[in-house]
Design a protein around this motif. Structure first.
Motif, PDB file in Angstrom:
ATOM      1  N   VAL A  25      -2.177  10.702  -2.728  1.00  0.00           N
ATOM      2  CA  VAL A  25      -2.259   9.283  -2.357  1.00  0.00           C
ATOM      3  C   VAL A  25      -2.320   8.410  -3.605  1.00  0.00           C
ATOM      4  CG1 VAL A  25      -3.563   7.538  -1.090  1.00  0.00           C
ATOM      5  CG2 VAL A  25      -3.430   9.873  -0.203  1.00  0.00           C
ATOM      6  N   SER A  26      -3.242   8.694  -4.485  1.00  0.00           N
ATOM      7  CA  SER A  26      -3.377   7.884  -5.700  1.00  0.00           C
ATOM      8  C   SER A  26      -2.166   8.068  -6.617  1.00  0.00           C
ATOM      9  CB  SER A  26      -4.668   8.240  -6.441  1.00  0.00           C
ATOM     10  OG  SER A  26      -4.739   9.621  -6.700  1.00  0.00           O
ATOM     11  N   LYS A  27      -1.584   9.257  -6.613  1.00  0.00           N
ATOM     12  CA  LYS A  27      -0.400   9.499  -7.451  1.00  0.00           C
ATOM     13  C   LYS A  27       0.764   8.626  -7.004  1.00  0.00           C
ATOM     14  CE  LYS A  27       2.763  13.140  -8.991  1.00  0.00           C
ATOM     15  NZ  LYS A  27       3.109  14.580  -8.910  1.00  0.00           N
ATOM     16  N   LEU A  28       0.984   8.532  -5.693  1.00  0.00           N
ATOM     17  CA  LEU A  28       2.103   7.738  -5.184  1.00  0.00           C
ATOM     18  C   LEU A  28       1.855   6.246  -5.328  1.00  0.00           C
ATOM     19  CD1 LEU A  28       4.830   7.600  -3.674  1.00  0.00           C
ATOM     20  CD2 LEU A  28       3.522   7.555  -1.536  1.00  0.00           C
ATOM     21  N   LEU A  29       0.670   5.786  -4.961  1.00  0.00           N
ATOM     22  CA  LEU A  29       0.389   4.347  -4.947  1.00  0.00           C
ATOM     23  C   LEU A  29      -0.015   3.801  -6.315  1.00  0.00           C
ATOM     24  CD1 LEU A  29      -1.459   3.968  -1.525  1.00  0.00           C
ATOM     25  CD2 LEU A  29       0.964   3.647  -2.044  1.00  0.00           C
ATOM     26  N   GLY A  30      -0.441   4.670  -7.208  1.00  0.00           N
ATOM     27  CA  GLY A  30      -0.753   4.225  -8.562  1.00  0.00           C
ATOM     28  C   GLY A  30      -2.136   3.636  -8.745  1.00  0.00           C
ATOM     29  N   TYR A  31      -2.966   3.676  -7.717  1.00  0.00           N
ATOM     30  CA  TYR A  31      -4.336   3.181  -7.803  1.00  0.00           C
ATOM     31  C   TYR A  31      -5.293   4.347  -8.046  1.00  0.00           C
ATOM     32  CZ  TYR A  31      -2.659  -1.170  -5.646  1.00  0.00           C
ATOM     33  OH  TYR A  31      -1.986  -2.338  -5.375  1.00  0.00           O
ATOM     34  N   THR A  32      -6.443   4.044  -8.603  1.00  0.00           N
ATOM     35  CA  THR A  32      -7.464   5.066  -8.756  1.00  0.00           C
ATOM     36  C   THR A  32      -8.123   5.331  -7.403  1.00  0.00           C
ATOM     37  OG1 THR A  32      -9.244   3.483  -9.202  1.00  0.00           O
ATOM     38  CG2 THR A  32      -7.944   4.261 -11.097  1.00  0.00           C
ATOM     39  N   ASN A  33      -8.798   6.457  -7.305  1.00  0.00           N
ATOM     40  CA  ASN A  33      -9.534   6.757  -6.074  1.00  0.00           C
ATOM     41  C   ASN A  33     -10.541   5.666  -5.760  1.00  0.00           C
ATOM     42  OD1 ASN A  33      -8.137   9.172  -5.954  1.00  0.00           O
ATOM     43  ND2 ASN A  33      -9.941  10.357  -5.392  1.00  0.00           N
ATOM     44  N   GLU A  34     -11.215   5.176  -6.803  1.00  0.00           N
ATOM     45  CA  GLU A  34     -12.231   4.136  -6.612  1.00  0.00           C
ATOM     46  C   GLU A  34     -11.610   2.878  -6.020  1.00  0.00           C
ATOM     47  OE1 GLU A  34     -11.819   5.941  -9.351  1.00  0.00           O
ATOM     48  OE2 GLU A  34     -13.619   7.197  -9.153  1.00  0.00           O
ATOM     49  N   GLU A  35     -10.447   2.488  -6.511  1.00  0.00           N
ATOM     50  CA  GLU A  35      -9.777   1.293  -5.981  1.00  0.00           C
ATOM     51  C   GLU A  35      -9.371   1.497  -4.521  1.00  0.00           C
ATOM     52  OE1 GLU A  35      -7.452  -0.751  -9.735  1.00  0.00           O
ATOM     53  OE2 GLU A  35      -6.778   1.229  -9.101  1.00  0.00           O
ATOM     54  N   LEU A  36      -8.847   2.660  -4.214  1.00  0.00           N
ATOM     55  CA  LEU A  36      -8.374   2.923  -2.860  1.00  0.00           C
ATOM     56  C   LEU A  36      -9.501   3.023  -1.845  1.00  0.00           C
ATOM     57  CD1 LEU A  36      -5.607   5.500  -3.796  1.00  0.00           C
ATOM     58  CD2 LEU A  36      -5.198   3.295  -2.693  1.00  0.00           C
ATOM     59  N   LEU A  37     -10.652   3.519  -2.270  1.00  0.00           N
ATOM     60  CA  LEU A  37     -11.768   3.699  -1.347  1.00  0.00           C
ATOM     61  C   LEU A  37     -12.632   2.444  -1.195  1.00  0.00           C
ATOM     62  CD1 LEU A  37     -12.986   7.291  -2.356  1.00  0.00           C
ATOM     63  CD2 LEU A  37     -11.470   6.653  -0.483  1.00  0.00           C
ATOM     64  N   SER A  38     -12.518   1.523  -2.140  1.00  0.00           N
ATOM     65  CA  SER A  38     -13.406   0.356  -2.125  1.00  0.00           C
ATOM     66  C   SER A  38     -12.788  -0.882  -1.487  1.00  0.00           C
ATOM     67  CB  SER A  38     -13.838   0.012  -3.557  1.00  0.00           C
ATOM     68  OG  SER A  38     -12.718  -0.377  -4.345  1.00  0.00           O
ATOM     69  N   ARG A  39     -11.489  -0.820  -1.174  1.00  0.00           N
ATOM     70  CA  ARG A  39     -10.817  -1.970  -0.583  1.00  0.00           C
ATOM     71  C   ARG A  39     -10.282  -1.632   0.804  1.00  0.00           C
ATOM     72  NH1 ARG A  39      -6.588  -3.416  -5.227  1.00  0.00           N
ATOM     73  NH2 ARG A  39      -5.725  -4.695  -3.536  1.00  0.00           N
ATOM     74  N   PRO A  40     -10.163  -2.625   1.679  1.00  0.00           N
ATOM     75  CA  PRO A  40      -9.601  -2.347   3.018  1.00  0.00           C
ATOM     76  C   PRO A  40      -8.191  -1.772   2.894  1.00  0.00           C
ATOM     77  CG  PRO A  40     -10.537  -4.555   2.928  1.00  0.00           C
ATOM     78  CD  PRO A  40     -10.520  -4.051   1.516  1.00  0.00           C
ATOM     79  N   ILE A  41      -7.856  -0.882   3.800  1.00  0.00           N
ATOM     80  CA  ILE A  41      -6.523  -0.279   3.780  1.00  0.00           C
ATOM     81  C   ILE A  41      -5.438  -1.350   3.860  1.00  0.00           C
ATOM     82  CG2 ILE A  41      -4.959   1.260   5.042  1.00  0.00           C
ATOM     83  CD1 ILE A  41      -7.473   2.764   6.017  1.00  0.00           C
ATOM     84  N   SER A  42      -5.698  -2.400   4.597  1.00  0.00           N
ATOM     85  CA  SER A  42      -4.706  -3.469   4.779  1.00  0.00           C
ATOM     86  C   SER A  42      -4.312  -4.130   3.463  1.00  0.00           C
ATOM     87  CB  SER A  42      -5.221  -4.524   5.752  1.00  0.00           C
ATOM     88  OG  SER A  42      -6.435  -5.082   5.293  1.00  0.00           O
ATOM     89  N   ASP A  43      -5.167  -4.042   2.436  1.00  0.00           N
ATOM     90  CA  ASP A  43      -4.841  -4.627   1.136  1.00  0.00           C
ATOM     91  C   ASP A  43      -3.623  -3.974   0.505  1.00  0.00           C
ATOM     92  OD1 ASP A  43      -6.967  -6.313   1.353  1.00  0.00           O
ATOM     93  OD2 ASP A  43      -8.075  -5.548  -0.369  1.00  0.00           O
ATOM     94  N   PHE A  44      -3.324  -2.742   0.880  1.00  0.00           N
ATOM     95  CA  PHE A  44      -2.251  -1.989   0.240  1.00  0.00           C
ATOM     96  C   PHE A  44      -0.961  -1.984   1.062  1.00  0.00           C
ATOM     97  CE2 PHE A  44      -6.381  -0.037  -0.763  1.00  0.00           C
ATOM     98  CZ  PHE A  44      -6.434  -0.312  -2.124  1.00  0.00           C
ATOM     99  N   ILE A  45      -1.016  -2.562   2.247  1.00  0.00           N
ATOM    100  CA  ILE A  45       0.147  -2.562   3.142  1.00  0.00           C
ATOM    101  C   ILE A  45       1.063  -3.735   2.815  1.00  0.00           C
ATOM    102  CG2 ILE A  45       0.888  -2.745   5.551  1.00  0.00           C
ATOM    103  CD1 ILE A  45      -1.790  -1.444   6.325  1.00  0.00           C
ATOM    104  N   TYR A  46       2.359  -3.494   2.831  1.00  0.00           N
ATOM    105  CA  TYR A  46       3.348  -4.543   2.597  1.00  0.00           C
ATOM    106  C   TYR A  46       3.157  -5.650   3.632  1.00  0.00           C
ATOM    107  CZ  TYR A  46       7.959  -6.636   1.750  1.00  0.00           C
ATOM    108  OH  TYR A  46       8.986  -7.502   1.452  1.00  0.00           O
ATOM    109  N   HIS A  47       3.240  -6.904   3.182  1.00  0.00           N
ATOM    110  CA  HIS A  47       2.820  -8.031   4.032  1.00  0.00           C
ATOM    111  C   HIS A  47       3.579  -8.106   5.353  1.00  0.00           C
ATOM    112  CE1 HIS A  47       6.322 -10.692   3.184  1.00  0.00           C
ATOM    113  NE2 HIS A  47       6.369 -10.035   2.034  1.00  0.00           N
ATOM    114  N   GLU A  48       4.855  -7.732   5.365  1.00  0.00           N
ATOM    115  CA  GLU A  48       5.624  -7.815   6.611  1.00  0.00           C
ATOM    116  C   GLU A  48       5.192  -6.777   7.643  1.00  0.00           C
ATOM    117  OE1 GLU A  48       9.805  -7.703   5.910  1.00  0.00           O
ATOM    118  OE2 GLU A  48       9.825  -9.553   4.715  1.00  0.00           O
ATOM    119  N   ASP A  49       4.471  -5.763   7.205  1.00  0.00           N
ATOM    120  CA  ASP A  49       4.063  -4.680   8.118  1.00  0.00           C
ATOM    121  C   ASP A  49       2.589  -4.740   8.505  1.00  0.00           C
ATOM    122  OD1 ASP A  49       6.639  -3.825   7.913  1.00  0.00           O
ATOM    123  OD2 ASP A  49       6.216  -2.111   6.631  1.00  0.00           O
TER     124      ASP A  49
END
Length: 202
Positions: free
Chosen positions: A42-66
């Motif tokens: 997950v972090s390898k594909l998205l380029g975020y650290t584990n800490e960033e991915l776990l500390s923010r809502p999932i919706s923050d990483f979703i493309y706005h149209e979706d």
């Protein structure tokens, strides 16, 4: 230590390796909309650290149209409806759009969702390229260079497969191709008609 407990330790060890080494994206998410655990893919594909991915809502990483359609399916998950082959787009930290195909299973008692995602970005790019190829075939007069290009074995097979898809169910999806064109040329019928686009007046 009993034989059975040794067996359990071995199973746990194998599961951890499966979870950590899989090329697919493994996620455990809460009903609160936050990731609880992810594998390295997950972090390898998205380029975020584990800490960033776990500390923010999932919706923050979703493309706005979706975001809207994803939120609807998330509500279905919370109502204990499994999610199969749902496709949406995420934004990597570098701003690249990636397509993911999700299979997600909710566990209401734990308020958790167990999900597996496959990266289908390459497949989506191929489909988009095939769509433009069919659009060129429908909207451009066939000069010798274009005919030669479209006659290449790989191109011909891709064009036929794409045309079959958009012509299925009595041309149900063909307007996706032709509505963007100024003209649609049907050389078999020796005819030409205008698409829905209009020329801009100066």
């Amino acid at each position: 230590m009993t034989k059975n407990s040794n067996h359990n330790i071995g199973n746990d060890y194998k599961f951890e390796h499966f979870f950590e080494l899989s090329a697919d994206l493994f996620c455990i998410a809460g009903f609160d909309g936050y990731l609880k655990r992810i594998n390295p893919a997950v972090s390898k594909l998205l380029g975020y650290t584990n800490e960033e991915l776990l500390s923010r809502p999932i919706s923050d990483f979703i493309y706005h149209e979706d975001k809207t359609i994803t939120a609807k399916h998330r509500d279905d998950l919370i109502k204990s409806n499994p999610l199969l082959n749902f496709e949406n787009r995420y934004l990597t930290k570098s701003g690249e759009i990636v397509w993911l195909s999700w299979t997600s299973m909710p566990v209401e008692n734990d308020q958790l969702v167990f999900a597996i995602a496959k990266n289908i970005t390459h497949k989506k790019k191929q489909e988009e390229g095939a769509k433009f190829l069919l659009r060129a075939h429908k909207g451009l007069p066939k000069n010798s260079a274009l005919i030669k290009f479209l006659s290449e074995p790989g191109m011909r097979a891709l064009l036929q497969k794409t045309e079959d898809f958009y012509m299925a169910e009595n041309n149900k999806n063909m307007p996706i191709i032709t509505d963007e064109l100024y003209f649609v040329i049907d050389e078999k019928q020796n005819s030409q008609r205008t698409g829905k686009k209009e020329y801009c007046q100066p």
